[in-house]
Structures are given as structure tokens and as C-alpha cells.
Design a protein around this motif. Structure first.
Motif, PDB file in Angstrom:
ATOM      1  N   GLU A  35      39.591   1.978   5.966  1.00  0.00           N
ATOM      2  CA  GLU A  35      40.236   2.478   7.178  1.00  0.00           C
ATOM      3  C   GLU A  35      41.585   3.053   6.758  1.00  0.00           C
ATOM      4  O   GLU A  35      42.344   2.393   6.052  1.00  0.00           O
ATOM      5  CB  GLU A  35      40.433   1.324   8.158  1.00  0.00           C
ATOM      6  N   ARG A  36      41.844   4.289   7.164  1.00  0.00           N
ATOM      7  CA  ARG A  36      43.118   4.944   6.863  1.00  0.00           C
ATOM      8  C   ARG A  36      43.794   5.270   8.182  1.00  0.00           C
ATOM      9  O   ARG A  36      43.257   6.005   9.006  1.00  0.00           O
ATOM     10  CB  ARG A  36      42.870   6.224   6.070  1.00  0.00           C
ATOM     11  N   ASN A  37      44.947   4.681   8.388  1.00  0.00           N
ATOM     12  CA  ASN A  37      45.705   4.908   9.620  1.00  0.00           C
ATOM     13  C   ASN A  37      44.841   4.674  10.855  1.00  0.00           C
ATOM     14  O   ASN A  37      44.813   5.475  11.781  1.00  0.00           O
ATOM     15  CB  ASN A  37      46.325   6.308   9.627  1.00  0.00           C
ATOM     16  N   GLN A  38      44.106   3.582  10.837  1.00  0.00           N
ATOM     17  CA  GLN A  38      43.280   3.090  11.932  1.00  0.00           C
ATOM     18  C   GLN A  38      42.041   3.940  12.206  1.00  0.00           C
ATOM     19  O   GLN A  38      41.469   3.882  13.289  1.00  0.00           O
ATOM     20  CB  GLN A  38      44.110   2.917  13.205  1.00  0.00           C
ATOM     21  N   GLU A  39      41.607   4.736  11.222  1.00  0.00           N
ATOM     22  CA  GLU A  39      40.376   5.505  11.351  1.00  0.00           C
ATOM     23  C   GLU A  39      39.517   5.285  10.109  1.00  0.00           C
ATOM     24  O   GLU A  39      40.014   5.360   8.990  1.00  0.00           O
ATOM     25  CB  GLU A  39      40.667   7.000  11.504  1.00  0.00           C
ATOM     26  N   ASP A  55      50.855   6.292   4.428  1.00  0.00           N
ATOM     27  CA  ASP A  55      49.488   5.955   4.835  1.00  0.00           C
ATOM     28  C   ASP A  55      49.312   4.444   4.836  1.00  0.00           C
ATOM     29  O   ASP A  55      49.893   3.729   4.017  1.00  0.00           O
ATOM     30  CB  ASP A  55      48.458   6.563   3.872  1.00  0.00           C
ATOM     31  N   ARG A  56      48.482   3.969   5.757  1.00  0.00           N
ATOM     32  CA  ARG A  56      48.147   2.547   5.843  1.00  0.00           C
ATOM     33  C   ARG A  56      46.644   2.422   5.639  1.00  0.00           C
ATOM     34  O   ARG A  56      45.865   2.950   6.432  1.00  0.00           O
ATOM     35  CB  ARG A  56      48.561   1.968   7.190  1.00  0.00           C
ATOM     36  N   GLU A  58      43.301  -0.113   5.023  1.00  0.00           N
ATOM     37  CA  GLU A  58      42.669  -1.417   5.072  1.00  0.00           C
ATOM     38  C   GLU A  58      41.358  -1.252   4.311  1.00  0.00           C
ATOM     39  O   GLU A  58      40.541  -0.395   4.663  1.00  0.00           O
ATOM     40  CB  GLU A  58      42.413  -1.883   6.506  1.00  0.00           C
TER      41      GLU A  58
END
Length: 66
Positions: A35-39, A55-56, A58
Motif C-alpha cells: 500500500e502506497r499512501n493508502q492505495e 511516500d508512506r 505499508e
């Protein structure tokens, strides 16, 4: 460049793709959900997805079992 991976700040080279990032850490992209930036990033797009400052990510490993 700083990104956040599973809640931890990580310094990476500029212009790195998601696939390059995973390879550099010995992670097999075939067994991951990212998941990158909640997508969710489709596995087919790992190579063309360029990471940018802030960037975030998960990263979850898919495990089979029963």
C-alpha cells in the motif's frame, strides 16, 4: 530521500522504483501486498511506480496456511 515504511522512516536513493526498493531489501514481490499512501499498488505496477519524498508504504507478506 526519506519515505516511511511500516511506520519507520527510511532513507533511500532518489528515483528508486518500488520494485528496486523491494529487491534491495531481499523481498520477493510475488509474496507481497504493498500500500502506497493508502492505495494498493498492483504487483504489475511495482517496476513503474517511482517512490518520492514523503511516500508512506505499508508492506504485508502474504502467507498461506490453514
Amino acid at each position: 530521500m526519506i519515505i516511511v515504511v511500516n511506520g519507520k522512516e527510511t532513507d533511500i536513493p532518489s528515483g528508486m522504483s518500488l520494485l528496486e526498493f523491494l529487491d534491495a531489501r531481499g523481498m520477493s514481490p510475488d509474496t507481497l501486498v504493498v500500500e502506497r499512501n493508502q492505495e494498493i499498488v498492483p504487483g504489475s505496477a511495482f517496476g513503474e511506480t517511482r517512490l518520492v519524498e514523503g511516500d508512506r508504504l505499508e508492506i504485508l507478506r502474504v502467507v498461506g496456511g490453514g
